[in-house]
Design an enzyme around this catalytic site. Structure first.
Site, PDB file in Angstrom:
ATOM      1  N   ARG A 296      13.515  95.540 -15.707  1.00 43.68           N
ATOM      2  CA  ARG A 296      14.430  95.480 -16.004  1.00 43.68           C
ATOM      3  C   ARG A 296      15.613  96.024 -16.374  1.00 43.68           C
ATOM      4  O   ARG A 296      16.591  95.396 -16.501  1.00 43.68           O
ATOM      5  CB  ARG A 296      14.560  95.300 -14.347  1.00 43.68           C
ATOM      6  CG  ARG A 296      16.492  94.659 -13.507  1.00 43.68           C
ATOM      7  CD  ARG A 296      15.991  95.943 -13.024  1.00 43.68           C
ATOM      8  NE  ARG A 296      18.028  96.017 -12.272  1.00 43.68           N
ATOM      9  CZ  ARG A 296      19.130  96.354 -13.204  1.00 43.68           C
ATOM     10  NH1 ARG A 296      18.845  96.511 -14.633  1.00 43.68           N
ATOM     11  NH2 ARG A 296      20.466  95.695 -12.659  1.00 43.68           N
ATOM     12  N   LYS A 297      14.600  95.062 -17.832  1.00 38.50           N
ATOM     13  CA  LYS A 297      15.670  94.439 -18.917  1.00 38.50           C
ATOM     14  C   LYS A 297      16.802  93.928 -17.900  1.00 38.50           C
ATOM     15  O   LYS A 297      18.401  94.017 -18.685  1.00 38.50           O
ATOM     16  CB  LYS A 297      16.194  95.752 -19.711  1.00 38.50           C
ATOM     17  CG  LYS A 297      15.081  96.512 -20.730  1.00 38.50           C
ATOM     18  CD  LYS A 297      15.350  97.406 -21.743  1.00 38.50           C
ATOM     19  CE  LYS A 297      14.001  97.456 -21.408  1.00 38.50           C
ATOM     20  NZ  LYS A 297      12.915  99.456 -21.020  1.00 38.50           N
ATOM     21  N   PHE A 298      17.376  93.270 -17.842  1.00 42.77           N
ATOM     22  CA  PHE A 298      17.948  92.073 -17.201  1.00 42.77           C
ATOM     23  C   PHE A 298      19.041  91.834 -18.061  1.00 42.77           C
ATOM     24  O   PHE A 298      18.512  91.803 -19.355  1.00 42.77           O
ATOM     25  CB  PHE A 298      17.679  90.848 -16.352  1.00 42.77           C
ATOM     26  CG  PHE A 298      17.150  90.561 -15.268  1.00 42.77           C
ATOM     27  CD1 PHE A 298      17.605  91.248 -14.653  1.00 42.77           C
ATOM     28  CD2 PHE A 298      15.574  90.992 -15.426  1.00 42.77           C
ATOM     29  CE1 PHE A 298      17.144  91.309 -12.821  1.00 42.77           C
ATOM     30  CE2 PHE A 298      15.379  91.599 -13.573  1.00 42.77           C
ATOM     31  CZ  PHE A 298      16.078  92.057 -12.754  1.00 42.77           C
TER      32      PHE A 298
END
Length: 459
Positions: A296-298
């Site tokens: 997701r690469k928050f």
């Protein structure tokens, strides 16, 4: 051109090496001091030097030439003019105005660059330069050096997988000068004694094995990943960059026996329904014993990240074993990931990425101290207590026709000291995804075993 010996003696007349007692930058007292910058002031010598260096090299391997600032810049320029290979310029530090570039010139992603250095001692500055050049997605495999001080730098770089070509070394230089009456036997002996006592020693050290990392692991997800790796003799994570539920489930079924984790981008699934997508995916993960990694690469403040993680249609918190996250939001932004492991994005390989060395240093401080973080994505080695995940691995890169072997399993385990490889198109775009996964599993495991024997560290 004159002979190599005659050429060196012409260079020596410019005062490039002095003998006596000199305190080096490291604080060590040396019986000789090398300064090759005067060579740039003699056009004929500079031109001949460029040709001597070019004659040692397979020029078809290189798309670009880059000199390590500052002494090697005129040398690299002369080599570019003689070979017609384009020149790029690396700054000592990026400007804080204008384009703020660290690398100047015209280049393209994936091009192969020859690094030019005047003198090599410990090799540390070259390793730093290589990392900064590769940060621009330019590949480096070869380094050409005018003079090797024979203090371990060449060996260090070669232990990291780089090819180092040297025109002269200090022992050869001393022999030439003694034969020409410029040095006495006693002076040569003093230099030899100095080199023997100040050569950076390397001793073989076994990199931490998965068993050793498992014993030291604190996070439950780290333990599960390492246990799965040992049980399946695999370090392979397959990237499922597909866009329908059926494609996702089909891929998971085919590659499941060979992987330790499946990496998803769940928000690209066009027909996502929790019960139809996630429930059977979790069943396949249990069936084939692999973990689920949501990429997701928050990258937001903690409160927003918590909502993205726990709410909405995807409910990532209910099924992902570990997730990826930027650390740009600071330490507390990672607090919300309580029931999963976090893989922190420390450095990115994309062209123009803003993950500079200063950013990476600060990001690593946060990631290495946060209890939810199990490892990171980085183009550089990480502290041994962190797991390193390396994306973009592809066996096809082993045959680019230019002498390069980048992003193969062998390269990333030997040079980056990675722990887990992430393979995308090499598997999901393959005609036979199951067969491709098995091949990557075998190659990744072999590269890991080889790295246990080949990793060396500097004292």
């Amino acid at each position: 051109m004159e002979s190599k010996k005659e050429f060196f003696l012409e260079c020596y007349k410019l005062g490039i090496i002095k003998f006596g007692r000199f305190t080096l930058k490291s604080g060590i007292e040396s019986p000789f001091y090398v300064d090759l910058r005067p060579l740039a002031s003699d056009p004929k010598i500079l031109k001949n030097l460029a040709n001597y260096l070019l004659d040692m090299l397979p020029l078809d391997n290189f798309d670009l030439i880059c000199g390590v600032p500052y002494a090697a810049l005129p040398m690299a320029t002369a080599m570019s003019l003689e070979s017609y290979i384009p020149l790029i310029i690396k700054r000592k530090e990026a400007k804080n105005y204008g384009t703020k570039k660290l690398i100047e010139g015209i280049y393209q992603k994936g091009q192969n660059c020859l690094l030019v250095e005047d003198v090599i001692t410990s090799g540390k500055s070259l390793i730093e330069t290589i990392a900064e050049v590769e940060q621009e997605d330019i590949k480096v495999a070869d380094i050409v050096v005018v003079l090797d001080r024979e203090q371990g730098g060449k060996e260090l770089l070669e232990s990291r997988g780089y090819r180092v070509h040297t025109l002269f070394n200090i022992s050869e230089v001393c022999t030439i000068l003694r034969e020409n009456g410029e040095l006495t036997d006693d002076e040569v002996k003093r230099i030899q004694d100095f080199l023997q006592g100040n050569h950076i020693q390397f001793e073989e050290k076994i990199r931490p094995s998965y068993e050793q990392k498992l014993e030291a692991a604190q996070h439950s997800v780290s333990k599960k990943l390492l246990e799965t790796a040992l049980a399946k003799q695999s370090n392979l994570i397959a990237s499922a960059d597909v866009t329908t539920t059926q494609e996702l489930l089909d891929l998971a079924e085919k590659v499941g026996p060979h992987i330790i984790a499946l990496k998803t981008h769940i928000d690209i699934i066009s027909d996502f329904e929790y019960e139809k997508t996630i429930t059977p995916l979790k069943a396949l993960a249990a069936k084939h014993n692999f973990l689920l990694m949501e990429d997701r690469k928050f990258a937001d403040i903690g409160n927003t990240q918590e909502l993205q993680f726990t709410s909405g249609v995807f409910k990532i918190t209910d099924w992902a074993d570990f997730v990826t996250s930027q650390v740009i939001g600071g330490f507390e932004s990672l607090d919300c990931f309580k029931n999963v492991g976090v893989v922190a994005i420390i450095g990115m390989s994309s062209k123009g990425a803003l993950t500079t060395s200063a950013y990476r240093e600060e990001a690593l401080k946060i990631a290495s101290s946060h209890p939810n973080v199990i490892g990171g994505v980085s183009q550089n080695a990480l502290p041994e207590e962190m797991l390193l995940f390396t994306p973009g691995v592809n066996l096809a890169d082993s045959g680019d026709g230019k002498g390069q072997q980048y992003n193969t399993p062998e390269h990333v385990f030997k040079t980056l000291h990675t722990d887990f490889i992430i393979v995308g198109r090499g598997i999901y775009k393959a005609e036979n995804a199951e067969q491709a996964a098995q091949t990557y599993k075998n190659e990744g495991w072999k590269a890991y075993l080889n790295s246990l024997e080949k990793k060396e560290v500097q004292h």
